[in-house]
Each structure stands twice: as structure tokens, then as C-alpha cells.
Design a protein around this motif. Structure first.
Motif, PDB file in Angstrom:
ATOM      1  N   ALA A   1       0.788  -1.130  -0.133  1.00  0.00           N
ATOM      2  CA  ALA A   1       0.037  -0.068  -0.007  1.00  0.00           C
ATOM      3  C   ALA A   1       0.968   1.379  -0.125  1.00  0.00           C
ATOM      4  O   ALA A   1       0.556   2.233  -0.782  1.00  0.00           O
ATOM      5  N   ASN A   2       1.946   1.099   0.633  1.00  0.00           N
ATOM      6  CA  ASN A   2       2.873   2.417   0.763  1.00  0.00           C
ATOM      7  C   ASN A   2       3.542   2.602  -0.501  1.00  0.00           C
ATOM      8  O   ASN A   2       3.529   4.057  -1.035  1.00  0.00           O
ATOM      9  N   LEU A   3       3.704   1.549  -1.127  1.00  0.00           N
ATOM     10  CA  LEU A   3       4.446   1.685  -2.750  1.00  0.00           C
ATOM     11  C   LEU A   3       3.231   2.212  -3.620  1.00  0.00           C
ATOM     12  O   LEU A   3       3.536   3.240  -4.408  1.00  0.00           O
ATOM     13  N   GLN A   4       2.083   1.930  -3.309  1.00  0.00           N
ATOM     14  CA  GLN A   4       1.082   2.683  -4.109  1.00  0.00           C
ATOM     15  C   GLN A   4       0.782   4.152  -4.054  1.00  0.00           C
ATOM     16  O   GLN A   4       0.679   4.797  -4.994  1.00  0.00           O
ATOM     17  N   ILE A   5       1.326   4.471  -2.664  1.00  0.00           N
ATOM     18  CA  ILE A   5       1.013   5.894  -2.309  1.00  0.00           C
ATOM     19  C   ILE A   5       2.073   6.480  -2.828  1.00  0.00           C
ATOM     20  O   ILE A   5       2.117   7.709  -3.546  1.00  0.00           O
ATOM     21  N   ALA A   6       3.402   5.978  -3.055  1.00  0.00           N
ATOM     22  CA  ALA A   6       4.515   6.615  -3.673  1.00  0.00           C
ATOM     23  C   ALA A   6       4.429   6.886  -5.059  1.00  0.00           C
ATOM     24  O   ALA A   6       4.654   7.528  -5.916  1.00  0.00           O
ATOM     25  N   LEU A   7       3.787   5.566  -5.985  1.00  0.00           N
ATOM     26  CA  LEU A   7       3.381   5.749  -7.125  1.00  0.00           C
ATOM     27  C   LEU A   7       2.349   6.743  -7.586  1.00  0.00           C
ATOM     28  O   LEU A   7       2.562   7.576  -8.434  1.00  0.00           O
ATOM     29  N   GLY A   8       1.383   6.831  -6.595  1.00  0.00           N
ATOM     30  CA  GLY A   8       0.314   7.993  -6.686  1.00  0.00           C
ATOM     31  C   GLY A   8       0.876   9.432  -6.675  1.00  0.00           C
ATOM     32  O   GLY A   8       0.718  10.258  -7.270  1.00  0.00           O
ATOM     33  N   ASP A   9       1.958   9.571  -5.850  1.00  0.00           N
ATOM     34  CA  ASP A   9       2.587  10.879  -5.535  1.00  0.00           C
ATOM     35  C   ASP A   9       3.532  11.013  -6.886  1.00  0.00           C
ATOM     36  O   ASP A   9       3.654  12.263  -7.159  1.00  0.00           O
ATOM     37  N   LEU A  10       4.176  10.044  -7.503  1.00  0.00           N
ATOM     38  CA  LEU A  10       4.942  10.344  -8.396  1.00  0.00           C
ATOM     39  C   LEU A  10       3.943  10.693  -9.582  1.00  0.00           C
ATOM     40  O   LEU A  10       4.319  11.703 -10.457  1.00  0.00           O
ATOM     41  N   LEU A  11       3.187   9.984  -9.984  1.00  0.00           N
ATOM     42  CA  LEU A  11       2.057  10.076 -11.031  1.00  0.00           C
ATOM     43  C   LEU A  11       1.421  11.595 -10.737  1.00  0.00           C
ATOM     44  O   LEU A  11       1.256  12.437 -11.649  1.00  0.00           O
ATOM     45  N   ALA A  12       1.128  12.094  -9.698  1.00  0.00           N
ATOM     46  CA  ALA A  12       0.484  13.280  -9.660  1.00  0.00           C
ATOM     47  C   ALA A  12       1.574  14.556  -9.859  1.00  0.00           C
ATOM     48  O   ALA A  12       1.075  15.508 -10.283  1.00  0.00           O
ATOM     49  N   LYS A  13       2.833  14.359  -9.469  1.00  0.00           N
ATOM     50  CA  LYS A  13       3.721  15.312  -9.772  1.00  0.00           C
ATOM     51  C   LYS A  13       3.992  15.379 -11.172  1.00  0.00           C
ATOM     52  O   LYS A  13       4.476  16.285 -11.677  1.00  0.00           O
ATOM     53  N   ALA A  14       3.676  14.537 -12.039  1.00  0.00           N
ATOM     54  CA  ALA A  14       3.825  14.382 -13.391  1.00  0.00           C
ATOM     55  C   ALA A  14       2.661  14.849 -14.212  1.00  0.00           C
ATOM     56  O   ALA A  14       2.303  14.660 -15.201  1.00  0.00           O
ATOM     57  N   ASN A  15       1.626  15.231 -13.305  1.00  0.00           N
ATOM     58  CA  ASN A  15       0.221  15.598 -13.907  1.00  0.00           C
ATOM     59  C   ASN A  15      -0.389  14.517 -14.647  1.00  0.00           C
ATOM     60  O   ASN A  15      -1.215  14.602 -15.703  1.00  0.00           O
ATOM     61  N   ARG A  16      -0.386  13.465 -14.061  1.00  0.00           N
ATOM     62  CA  ARG A  16      -0.740  12.064 -14.602  1.00  0.00           C
ATOM     63  C   ARG A  16      -2.116  11.727 -13.533  1.00  0.00           C
ATOM     64  O   ARG A  16      -2.129  10.833 -12.945  1.00  0.00           O
ATOM     65  N   THR A  17      -2.947  12.858 -13.609  1.00  0.00           N
ATOM     66  CA  THR A  17      -4.079  12.712 -12.272  1.00  0.00           C
ATOM     67  C   THR A  17      -4.695  11.297 -12.251  1.00  0.00           C
ATOM     68  O   THR A  17      -5.082  10.909 -10.991  1.00  0.00           O
ATOM     69  N   ASP A  18      -5.404  11.037 -12.936  1.00  0.00           N
ATOM     70  CA  ASP A  18      -6.077   9.748 -13.344  1.00  0.00           C
ATOM     71  C   ASP A  18      -5.341   8.633 -12.877  1.00  0.00           C
ATOM     72  O   ASP A  18      -5.938   7.851 -11.991  1.00  0.00           O
TER      73      ASP A  18
ATOM     74  N   ALA B   1      -6.150   6.431  -9.502  1.00  0.00           N
ATOM     75  CA  ALA B   1      -6.106   5.041  -9.299  1.00  0.00           C
ATOM     76  C   ALA B   1      -4.989   4.147  -8.349  1.00  0.00           C
ATOM     77  O   ALA B   1      -5.217   3.380  -7.721  1.00  0.00           O
ATOM     78  N   ALA B   2      -3.893   4.906  -8.309  1.00  0.00           N
ATOM     79  CA  ALA B   2      -2.888   4.321  -7.537  1.00  0.00           C
ATOM     80  C   ALA B   2      -3.234   4.542  -5.908  1.00  0.00           C
ATOM     81  O   ALA B   2      -3.190   3.543  -5.224  1.00  0.00           O
ATOM     82  N   TYR B   3      -3.833   5.776  -5.636  1.00  0.00           N
ATOM     83  CA  TYR B   3      -4.450   6.206  -4.195  1.00  0.00           C
ATOM     84  C   TYR B   3      -5.240   5.007  -3.972  1.00  0.00           C
ATOM     85  O   TYR B   3      -5.386   4.408  -2.989  1.00  0.00           O
ATOM     86  N   ARG B   4      -6.289   4.875  -4.726  1.00  0.00           N
ATOM     87  CA  ARG B   4      -7.413   4.119  -4.567  1.00  0.00           C
ATOM     88  C   ARG B   4      -6.946   2.566  -4.151  1.00  0.00           C
ATOM     89  O   ARG B   4      -7.597   1.759  -3.620  1.00  0.00           O
ATOM     90  N   LYS B   5      -5.997   1.988  -5.416  1.00  0.00           N
ATOM     91  CA  LYS B   5      -5.452   0.767  -5.345  1.00  0.00           C
ATOM     92  C   LYS B   5      -4.637   0.636  -3.586  1.00  0.00           C
ATOM     93  O   LYS B   5      -4.795  -0.637  -3.282  1.00  0.00           O
ATOM     94  N   SER B   6      -4.061   1.578  -3.282  1.00  0.00           N
ATOM     95  CA  SER B   6      -3.491   1.607  -1.840  1.00  0.00           C
ATOM     96  C   SER B   6      -4.321   1.211  -0.823  1.00  0.00           C
ATOM     97  O   SER B   6      -4.286   0.417   0.076  1.00  0.00           O
ATOM     98  N   LEU B   7      -5.768   1.835  -0.959  1.00  0.00           N
ATOM     99  CA  LEU B   7      -6.688   1.354  -0.033  1.00  0.00           C
ATOM    100  C   LEU B   7      -7.335   0.155   0.004  1.00  0.00           C
ATOM    101  O   LEU B   7      -7.603  -0.578   0.820  1.00  0.00           O
ATOM    102  N   SER B   8      -7.298  -0.345  -1.418  1.00  0.00           N
ATOM    103  CA  SER B   8      -7.910  -1.656  -1.670  1.00  0.00           C
ATOM    104  C   SER B   8      -6.819  -2.866  -1.143  1.00  0.00           C
ATOM    105  O   SER B   8      -7.221  -3.441  -0.579  1.00  0.00           O
ATOM    106  N   VAL B   9      -5.449  -2.495  -1.482  1.00  0.00           N
ATOM    107  CA  VAL B   9      -4.564  -3.369  -1.044  1.00  0.00           C
ATOM    108  C   VAL B   9      -4.334  -3.702   0.372  1.00  0.00           C
ATOM    109  O   VAL B   9      -4.576  -4.841   1.061  1.00  0.00           O
ATOM    110  N   ARG B  10      -4.687  -2.564   1.252  1.00  0.00           N
ATOM    111  CA  ARG B  10      -4.905  -2.471   2.594  1.00  0.00           C
ATOM    112  C   ARG B  10      -6.173  -3.216   3.056  1.00  0.00           C
ATOM    113  O   ARG B  10      -6.297  -3.259   4.458  1.00  0.00           O
ATOM    114  N   GLY B  11      -7.157  -3.473   2.147  1.00  0.00           N
ATOM    115  CA  GLY B  11      -8.279  -3.692   2.764  1.00  0.00           C
ATOM    116  C   GLY B  11      -9.337  -2.744   3.299  1.00  0.00           C
ATOM    117  O   GLY B  11     -10.005  -2.887   4.243  1.00  0.00           O
ATOM    118  N   LEU B  12      -9.062  -1.602   2.881  1.00  0.00           N
ATOM    119  CA  LEU B  12      -9.931  -0.331   3.463  1.00  0.00           C
ATOM    120  C   LEU B  12     -11.108   0.167   2.788  1.00  0.00           C
ATOM    121  O   LEU B  12     -11.386   1.312   2.956  1.00  0.00           O
TER     122      LEU B  12
END
Length: 75
Positions: free
Chosen positions: A24-41, A45-56
Motif C-alpha cells: 500500500a505504501n508503494l502505491q502511495i509513492a506511485l500516486g505521488d509520482l504520477l501526481a507530480k507528473a500531472n497524470r492525475t487519473d 487509481a494508485a491511491y485507490r489501489k493503496s486502499l484496496s490493497v490494505r483492505g480499507l
């Protein structure tokens, strides 16, 4: 950025069954990387996957650790 995305996705997928917190933490890092690259969608998706992976994503009550994780996702 393409290689970094692949590395983070691969690492998260490999850890998803054995270490959900790390995955889940790797998905957060991925989301942050993509957000900085203006790849918002993709970032969302990466942030949502972090929640899913963690079962939340179920809406069930969460532990204090899970609550802290959720706050970090939305910061």
C-alpha cells in the motif's frame, strides 16, 4: 518516469499478498509520482489501489494504524 512507475507497480504487486502495508505504501509513492507528473487519473487509481490493497475500501471500522494510513493518503 515510465521505468519508475513499472518498478513501483511491480514491487507493490509482488508484496500485495505477503506485506499489505508495504504494498500500500508503494502505491502511495506511485500516486505521488504520477501526481507530480500531472497524470492525475493514474495517480487517483494508485491511491485507490493503496486502499484496496490494505483492505480499507469496504467501509468497515478501522484500527488506529489504518486511520493514520488513511489520513496520509489524503494529505
Amino acid at each position: 518516469i515510465g521505468d519508475a512507475v513499472k518498478v513501483l507497480q511491480t514491487a507493490s504487486n509482488r508484496l500485495a499478498d505477503s506485506d499489505k502495508i508495504a504494498a500500500a505504501n508503494l502505491q502511495i509513492a506511485l500516486g505521488d509520482l504520477l501526481a507530480k507528473a500531472n497524470r492525475t487519473d493514474e495517480a487517483i487509481a494508485a491511491y485507490r489501489k493503496s486502499l484496496s490493497v490494505r483492505g480499507l475500501e469496504t467501509g468497515e471500522p478501522v484500527t488506529d494504524d489504518d486511520r493514520d494510513f488513511l489520513v496520509s493518503v489524503f494529505e
